[in-house]
Design an enzyme around this catalytic site. Structure first.
Site, PDB file in Angstrom:
ATOM      1  N   TYR A 259      78.771   1.661   8.589  1.00 17.72           N
ATOM      2  CA  TYR A 259      77.314   2.528   8.890  1.00 17.72           C
ATOM      3  C   TYR A 259      77.351   3.554   9.501  1.00 17.72           C
ATOM      4  O   TYR A 259      77.058   4.714   9.006  1.00 17.72           O
ATOM      5  CB  TYR A 259      76.338   1.589   9.026  1.00 17.72           C
ATOM      6  CG  TYR A 259      74.888   1.727   8.712  1.00 17.72           C
ATOM      7  CD1 TYR A 259      74.458   1.605   7.525  1.00 17.72           C
ATOM      8  CD2 TYR A 259      74.215   2.353   9.717  1.00 17.72           C
ATOM      9  CE1 TYR A 259      73.161   2.147   6.972  1.00 17.72           C
ATOM     10  CE2 TYR A 259      72.669   2.728   9.196  1.00 17.72           C
ATOM     11  CZ  TYR A 259      72.238   2.670   7.774  1.00 17.72           C
ATOM     12  OH  TYR A 259      71.042   3.081   7.585  1.00 17.72           O
ATOM     13  N   GLU A 266      77.706  11.821   6.701  1.00 18.44           N
ATOM     14  CA  GLU A 266      76.312  12.546   5.687  1.00 18.44           C
ATOM     15  C   GLU A 266      75.961  13.818   6.970  1.00 18.44           C
ATOM     16  O   GLU A 266      75.560  14.909   6.227  1.00 18.44           O
ATOM     17  CB  GLU A 266      75.236  11.674   5.825  1.00 18.44           C
ATOM     18  CG  GLU A 266      75.561  10.548   4.500  1.00 18.44           C
ATOM     19  CD  GLU A 266      74.179   9.485   4.515  1.00 18.44           C
ATOM     20  OE1 GLU A 266      73.240   9.774   4.916  1.00 18.44           O
ATOM     21  OE2 GLU A 266      74.639   8.364   4.154  1.00 18.44           O
TER      22      GLU A 266
END
Length: 335
Positions: A259, A266
């Site tokens: 995660y 991103e």
């Protein structure tokens, strides 16, 4: 005790065994004639401390006493921890019947959902389709990585984007499922994750050809797909009441490294896109006079970067709580 010989003939229990007592090794033997007929096959269990012999009655009824002789043998003593008389048995049976009646009353108050099986079927199919989609992405990217090496980084988007578009568009259904109460997942973490991913996929990568050949695309897609390889099968099996412990552990553990890595990828993608948006002016919004102000999209992306890390924190805390609930030590129930 060694080699106990226990038999029942003509309703008489015969016992003989060799044991070590206060007076050394001795042969111990006795006979008990029961009051009423019993089954001829006793069950014997030997432990280090005692010998348990279980004898089954032929007919289930209450006996006046255990032995045929009225006077109890001296070597017999009742075990009151296991003793049950007729009144106790009636009370126990009555309690069980009341518990059963109360359970039926509670179940009758809960309205039956006529669409229960339809909803379950939909959730199973949704999770299955998503699992197959992300499995295709993961396998395809892994095979290409082994064959092409680093060269596979540069055309990841052109090879994988169609399937990723499909899976991430379909993922919007998770928000709807949470809104209508079809699943018990909290709404905010789902919205943060799905809209965050779709913003990167459709707005950043989908609108800028210059970003589509960047190596960072490979890492974004790869981290996303690995996470979903365990999440969707877990939910699919949960729909049919199956819990596979290794899968549960993976579902609530794999996200710990993936995660943050996915969020970092991103962020790198957004940072790399800011100069391109500044140069092209794409998505920048000019307001009409008298304001005569232009809202620069790169500025929006800088604000989004802050929101991205806040979203990662929110989801990280949510997933950590879930992990404690499913993998933490089980609380003992108070008696």
């Amino acid at each position: 005790l060694q080699n106990p010989d226990i038999t029942i003939t003509d309703n008489v229990l015969h016992f003989r065994a060799q044991g070590h007592g206060a007076k050394g090794d001795n042969i111990y033997e006795f006979e008990i004639e029961f009051l009423e007929p019993v089954e001829p096959k006793p069950v014997c269990r030997v432990t280090q401390r005692q010998l348990n012999i279980t004898v089954q009655k032929k007919e289930s009824n209450w006996w006046e006493r255990l032995t045929k002789q009225e006077k109890r043998p001296l070597f017999l003593a009742p075990d009151f921890d296991r003793w049950l008389d007729e009144s106790d048995a009636e009370m126990e049976l009555k309690e069980k019947e009341e518990e059963k009646i109360n359970k039926m009353k509670i179940e009758s108050r809960v309205p039956k959902d006529p669409f229960k099986h339809l909803k379950k079927g939909y959730l199973i199919m949704y999770n299955l389709v998503q699992f197959l989609g992300f499995s295709w992405i993961f396998v395809n990217m892994t095979v290409r990585l082994f064959i092409l090496g680093k060269d596979s980084f540069y055309d990841t988007f052109h090879t994988i984007s169609d399937m990723m578009y499909f899976c991430q568009t379909l993922a919007l259904m998770e928000i709807m499922n949470s809104l209508i109460g079809l699943v018990r997942s909290p709404l905010i973490p789902s919205v943060v994750q799905i809209f965050g991913r779709n913003f990167v996929l459709f707005v950043i990568l989908g609108s800028l050809e210059e970003m589509q050949s960047k190596p960072v695309v490979f890492f974004i897609f790869y981290f996303w797909s690995i996470t979903e390889l365990f999440r969707y099968p877990y939910y699919m099996l949960s729909c049919i009441g199956i819990e596979w412990k290794p899968l549960t552990w993976l579902r609530y553990t794999v996200w710990i490294p993936l995660y943050p890595l996915g969020g970092l990828s991103e962020a790198v993608c957004i940072v790399q896109s800011i100069p391109i948006f500044s140069e092209t002016g794409k998505f920048s919004l000019g307001l009409p006079n008298p304001l005569n102000v232009t809202i620069q999209f790169p500025f929006v992306l800088q604000i989004y970067l802050i929101a991205l890390f806040l979203g990662i924190f929110v989801n990280f805390r949510h997933l950590y709580k879930q992990r404690k609930q499913h993998l933490g030590p089980k609380k003992r129930k108070m008696k």
